[in-house]
Design an enzyme around this catalytic site. Structure first.
Site, PDB file in Angstrom:
ATOM      1  N   HIS A 238      -6.876 -13.665   2.172  1.00 30.52           N
ATOM      2  CA  HIS A 238      -6.545 -12.992   3.322  1.00 30.52           C
ATOM      3  C   HIS A 238      -6.264 -13.944   4.684  1.00 30.52           C
ATOM      4  O   HIS A 238      -5.548 -13.317   5.654  1.00 30.52           O
ATOM      5  CB  HIS A 238      -7.527 -11.899   3.563  1.00 30.52           C
ATOM      6  CG  HIS A 238      -6.831 -10.534   4.379  1.00 30.52           C
ATOM      7  ND1 HIS A 238      -5.902  -9.946   3.508  1.00 30.52           N
ATOM      8  CD2 HIS A 238      -6.831 -10.002   5.592  1.00 30.52           C
ATOM      9  CE1 HIS A 238      -5.373  -8.745   4.177  1.00 30.52           C
ATOM     10  NE2 HIS A 238      -6.167  -9.003   5.512  1.00 30.52           N
TER      11      HIS A 238
ATOM     12  N   TYR B  15      -3.345  -9.416  15.982  1.00 27.59           N
ATOM     13  CA  TYR B  15      -2.806 -10.848  15.858  1.00 27.59           C
ATOM     14  C   TYR B  15      -2.199 -11.205  17.271  1.00 27.59           C
ATOM     15  O   TYR B  15      -2.288 -12.390  17.622  1.00 27.59           O
ATOM     16  CB  TYR B  15      -1.760 -10.884  14.785  1.00 27.59           C
ATOM     17  CG  TYR B  15      -2.163 -10.593  13.613  1.00 27.59           C
ATOM     18  CD1 TYR B  15      -3.088 -11.420  12.544  1.00 27.59           C
ATOM     19  CD2 TYR B  15      -1.933  -9.537  12.866  1.00 27.59           C
ATOM     20  CE1 TYR B  15      -3.338 -11.195  11.282  1.00 27.59           C
ATOM     21  CE2 TYR B  15      -2.153  -9.104  11.578  1.00 27.59           C
ATOM     22  CZ  TYR B  15      -3.133  -9.970  10.791  1.00 27.59           C
ATOM     23  OH  TYR B  15      -3.580  -9.721   9.699  1.00 27.59           O
TER      24      TYR B  15
ATOM     25  N   LYS C 102       0.823  -1.383  -0.126  1.00 26.71           N
ATOM     26  CA  LYS C 102       0.051  -0.095   0.034  1.00 26.71           C
ATOM     27  C   LYS C 102       0.939   1.403  -0.081  1.00 26.71           C
ATOM     28  O   LYS C 102       1.827   1.254   0.504  1.00 26.71           O
ATOM     29  CB  LYS C 102      -0.924   0.048   1.173  1.00 26.71           C
ATOM     30  CG  LYS C 102      -2.054  -1.166   1.088  1.00 26.71           C
ATOM     31  CD  LYS C 102      -3.048  -1.059   2.481  1.00 26.71           C
ATOM     32  CE  LYS C 102      -4.048  -1.870   2.422  1.00 26.71           C
ATOM     33  NZ  LYS C 102      -5.122  -2.035   3.505  1.00 26.71           N
TER      34      LYS C 102
ATOM     35  N   HIS D  50       2.611  -3.288   7.589  1.00 29.13           N
ATOM     36  CA  HIS D  50       1.646  -2.460   8.272  1.00 29.13           C
ATOM     37  C   HIS D  50       2.148  -0.984   8.528  1.00 29.13           C
ATOM     38  O   HIS D  50       3.434  -1.018   8.847  1.00 29.13           O
ATOM     39  CB  HIS D  50       1.462  -3.240   9.602  1.00 29.13           C
ATOM     40  CG  HIS D  50       0.260  -4.139   9.459  1.00 29.13           C
ATOM     41  ND1 HIS D  50       0.115  -5.276  10.488  1.00 29.13           N
ATOM     42  CD2 HIS D  50      -0.542  -4.805   8.215  1.00 29.13           C
ATOM     43  CE1 HIS D  50      -0.780  -6.203  10.102  1.00 29.13           C
ATOM     44  NE2 HIS D  50      -1.115  -5.788   8.956  1.00 29.13           N
TER      45      HIS D  50
END
Length: 278
Positions: A220, A255, A159, A246
């Site tokens: 995912h 997580y 991203k 991230h």
């Protein structure tokens, strides 16, 4: 236009079933949400685009809890994305997001992944392993080029065009080399007629592979499996966050909650006071 939208809704549900592998119950939920939504959504045309005004519908469902509203709006967004990807020009109006509590991801067990790999052909195995051993997003997987692959590392563009390097397991490199020798891609790792394979095509591979062993799995979830395996194995959260791409450590924290839940389950099974003395 509403007649066209109704026909497209049927096509969309077929896509969710055949390509995304959604269950009959989920398909029913999407169908009901879209039928309800388009009873209230105002449709207008502006500058060659169709405008879907969600505000009348949002007023109708305003009394529902945030999670239910979010699910209903998510169905409309997914449908709109599908329409845009299939030749229509749609703009959503009044589409402010609804904040809901984050839920824990649902990783797939290592045993189930191994079972699925045993039933997969070479192409399918590589798709599964790229997601499971690198923790990739499906969008990242579709963009992997041959120049991104080295002897021990995979360079991923995530991203915001941020690049990260992820170590490659020797076992993954071995099967990857076998795949490259057999399929001889020219530019992208997964391609058809010189063009990168679409995200939907890769999603369908995952759906098909795990359907053979009776599981409904998304790409995912394999990313979730990668993350939780590393954290449960003792990897520092800062490293896992970087490997996942991230932008915030808070995203990775979810997580650790899953890992804590697993540790609690193991503790309950192991401690003599939790199940009676052995």
């Amino acid at each position: 236009m509403r007649k066209l939208i109704d026909n497209k809704r049927v096509d969309f549900l077929d896509y969710l079933k055949d390509v995304r592998g959604y269950s009959d119950l989920t398909l029913k939920s999407y169908d009901e949400a879209l039928r309800e939504a388009f009873t209230f959504i105002e449709i207008a045309e502006e500058d060659g685009r169709e405008i879907f005004n969600l505000m009348p519908y949002r007023h109708h469902i305003a009394a529902l809890n945030a999670k239910t509203i979010s699910k209903k709006l998510s169905a409309v967004r997914s449908f709109t994305t599908y329409l845009n990807e299939n030749g229509m020009r749609i703009l959503l109006k009044g589409d402010a997001s609804i904040k809901v509590a984050k839920t824990l991801p649902k990783p797939i067990s290592h045993e189930h992944i191994l079972e699925a790999l045993q039933e997969a052909d070479l192409f399918e195995r590589v798709v599964v392993l790229m997601l499971y051993t690198f923790g990739l997003r499906i969008s990242e997987l579709s963009h992997i080029a041959l120049q991104d692959i080295s002897l021990e590392w995979l360079r991923v563009t995530g991203k915001g065009n941020k690049q990260r390097d992820i170590p490659m397991l020797p076992s993954t490199k071995k099967i990857l080399d076998e795949y490259l020798a057999v399929y001889s891609p020219k530019r992208f790792l997964f391609e058809k007629k010189g063009e990168k394979l679409s995200e939907n095509s890769l999603r369908y591979v995952i759906t098909k592979v795990f359907r053979r062993i009776g599981l409904q799995v998304t790409p995912h979830q394999l990313r979730h499996s990668y993350a939780t395996s590393l954290l449960n194995g003792g990897a520092p959260i800062t490293d896992v966050s970087e490997l996942l791409g991230h932008s915030s450590m808070a995203t990775t924290q979810i997580y650790t909650k899953l890992g804590s839940a697993l540790k609690q389950q193991n503790y309950n099974k192991a401690h003599p006071l939790c199940g009676g003395e052995k």
